[in-house]
Design a protein around this motif. Structure first.
Motif, PDB file in Angstrom:
ATOM      1  N   UNK A 172       0.687  -0.961   0.152  1.00  0.00           N
ATOM      2  CA  UNK A 172       0.032  -0.055   0.101  1.00  0.00           C
ATOM      3  C   UNK A 172       0.897   1.351   0.089  1.00  0.00           C
ATOM      4  N   UNK A 173       2.118   1.130   0.832  1.00  0.00           N
ATOM      5  CA  UNK A 173       2.673   2.439   0.855  1.00  0.00           C
ATOM      6  C   UNK A 173       3.342   2.720  -0.316  1.00  0.00           C
ATOM      7  N   UNK A 174       4.083   1.561  -1.223  1.00  0.00           N
ATOM      8  CA  UNK A 174       4.526   1.540  -2.387  1.00  0.00           C
ATOM      9  C   UNK A 174       3.854   2.205  -3.487  1.00  0.00           C
ATOM     10  N   UNK A 175       2.438   2.020  -3.335  1.00  0.00           N
ATOM     11  CA  UNK A 175       1.458   2.637  -4.380  1.00  0.00           C
ATOM     12  C   UNK A 175       1.556   4.169  -4.444  1.00  0.00           C
ATOM     13  N   UNK A 176       1.944   4.828  -3.167  1.00  0.00           N
ATOM     14  CA  UNK A 176       1.696   6.035  -2.952  1.00  0.00           C
ATOM     15  C   UNK A 176       3.064   6.747  -3.284  1.00  0.00           C
ATOM     16  N   UNK A 177       4.101   6.103  -3.759  1.00  0.00           N
ATOM     17  CA  UNK A 177       5.292   6.624  -3.901  1.00  0.00           C
ATOM     18  C   UNK A 177       5.526   7.425  -5.204  1.00  0.00           C
ATOM     19  N   UNK A 178       4.605   7.272  -5.996  1.00  0.00           N
ATOM     20  CA  UNK A 178       4.592   7.990  -7.648  1.00  0.00           C
ATOM     21  C   UNK A 178       4.730   9.473  -7.364  1.00  0.00           C
ATOM     22  N   UNK A 179       4.666  10.098  -6.524  1.00  0.00           N
ATOM     23  CA  UNK A 179       4.572  11.587  -6.471  1.00  0.00           C
ATOM     24  C   UNK A 179       5.593  11.953  -5.441  1.00  0.00           C
ATOM     25  N   UNK A 180       6.324  13.006  -5.301  1.00  0.00           N
ATOM     26  CA  UNK A 180       7.215  13.673  -4.452  1.00  0.00           C
ATOM     27  C   UNK A 180       6.763  13.601  -2.991  1.00  0.00           C
ATOM     28  N   UNK A 181       7.532  12.758  -2.190  1.00  0.00           N
ATOM     29  CA  UNK A 181       6.929  12.545  -0.883  1.00  0.00           C
ATOM     30  C   UNK A 181       8.276  12.670   0.067  1.00  0.00           C
ATOM     31  N   UNK A 182       7.747  13.089   1.265  1.00  0.00           N
ATOM     32  CA  UNK A 182       8.743  12.851   2.412  1.00  0.00           C
ATOM     33  C   UNK A 182       8.060  11.923   3.540  1.00  0.00           C
ATOM     34  N   UNK A 183       8.942  10.980   4.065  1.00  0.00           N
ATOM     35  CA  UNK A 183       8.692   9.906   5.095  1.00  0.00           C
ATOM     36  C   UNK A 183       9.118  10.236   6.373  1.00  0.00           C
ATOM     37  N   UNK A 184       8.416  10.891   7.384  1.00  0.00           N
ATOM     38  CA  UNK A 184       8.980  11.134   8.686  1.00  0.00           C
ATOM     39  C   UNK A 184       9.007  10.100   9.383  1.00  0.00           C
TER      40      UNK A 184
END
Length: 342
Positions: A172-184
């Protein structure tokens, strides 16, 4: 032998961890948690009278209240956890995996699968008291050791009745990584696992200095305190050249705000403070869980393996639901007087 357990904080909510165990005239404090967000009560530390404090791991809701304790109070933790203590705070060594006696009470420790230097605690009182601290059985890096039998179990139930496997979370997380992201992320734990996973995904990403230092600390641990087969990958990850301004950042969680990352969107993967809950509700940030706590089926397995007669679910609002599910074949856990066993 008389036994009394009082959950000073952490029962019925995601709150600072502080559990008082009294037996044979001795009083031990299990964890000394700090507030997770402004305004959260720290009343548990007022007028405290104990013989020693044992810290399970270095996350703020388990160690952040140490500064409120008397400096002369004997404090036990592992060497890795000691690095997070207030400067100059004296401490005594707690084995990462082994046995000792504290205030005359036998203590057994084992790896909890959650963080650098994090342990569960088993007290040799009566038929055994087990305290998980924060624990996980799905970690890519941190082992979870099987504890000895215990009649009473104080379990990390942060996820309540949630039971989604880690593999589904990663997908589910991988599917959200297609746009610029920051993971704190917390450095001592989730950051290290996610760094390995991101490297395997083959996406263009970078990590901040704190996360890099966490990976270096992981490699300095004795090999028996981390799951095998990842050392070469960690070294490659640390040595690899990375872009200065990638689309994806893995960073230490410093209570980041969306305004600090105007070109990226924040994706949280763990506990949301009330402020972050509001940000999520208004669409300012996103959230998708990455498992770092025990999910329901793992709590069930652990209670069976321990042979418990009473389980006290901690750090959850679902106290009754979880306890009834875990003790389905045993007398139901009573919420009345749930903070004491005597």
């Amino acid at each position: 032998m008389s036994l009394r357990i009082e959950v000073l904080s952490g029962l019925g909510d995601k709150a600072p961890a502080a559990i008082l165990v009294e037996a044979e005239g001795r009083r031990l404090l299990l964890d000394a948690g700090g507030a997770l967000h402004p305004g959260q009560s720290m009343a548990w530390a007022e007028g405290l009278d104990v013989d020693a404090v044992l810290i399970s791991h270095d996350h703020i809701d388990h160690i952040g209240g140490v500064s409120a304790l008397p400096a002369e109070l004997p404090l036990y933790c592992t060497g890795e956890v000691a690095a997070a203590l207030p400067s100059g705070r004296e401490w005594r060594a707690l084995p990462e995996r082994g046995q000792c006696r504290i205030a005359g009470i036998p203590v057994t420790t084992g790896q909890a699968g959650h963080s650098l230097g994090g342990v569960w605690l088993h007290l040799g009182i009566g038929d055994g008291v087990f305290y998980s601290g924060d624990a996980c059985r799905e970690s890519l890096l941190f082992p979870f050791d099987q504890p000895p039998p215990a009649r009473v179990a104080l379990l990390d139930a942060s996820y309540g009745s949630y039971d989604t496997p880690q593999a589904q979370c990663r997908e589910a997380i991988a599917q959200r990584l297609s746009e610029p992201r920051v993971l704190p992320v917390p450095v001592s734990g989730r950051a290290l696992e996610m760094a390995l996973w991101l490297d395997e995904l083959g996406v263009v990403w970078n990590l901040d200095d704190a996360c890099r230092a966490g990976l270096e600390a992981l490699l300095r641990l004795p090999r028996t305190l981390r799951r095998q087969g990842h050392d070469a990958a960690i070294r490659r990850l640390l040595d690899a050249a990375r872009k200065d301004s990638p689309l994806l950042w893995l960073v230490e969680d410093r209570d980041d705000d969306p305004q600090e990352w105007p070109a990226h969107r924040l994706l949280h993967t763990g506990y949301l403070t009330p402020r972050r809950q509001r940000q999520r509700a208004t669409g300012e940030v996103d959230w998708q869980r990455w498992n770092v706590h025990l999910r329901l089926s793992h709590m069930r397995a652990l209670t069976r393996q321990l042979g418990v007669g009473q389980v006290i679910p901690l750090f959850t609002t679902e106290v009754r639901e979880v306890s009834e599910s875990l003790m389905a074949d045993e007398p139901a856990f009573s919420e009345e007087g749930s903070d004491a066993v005597g």
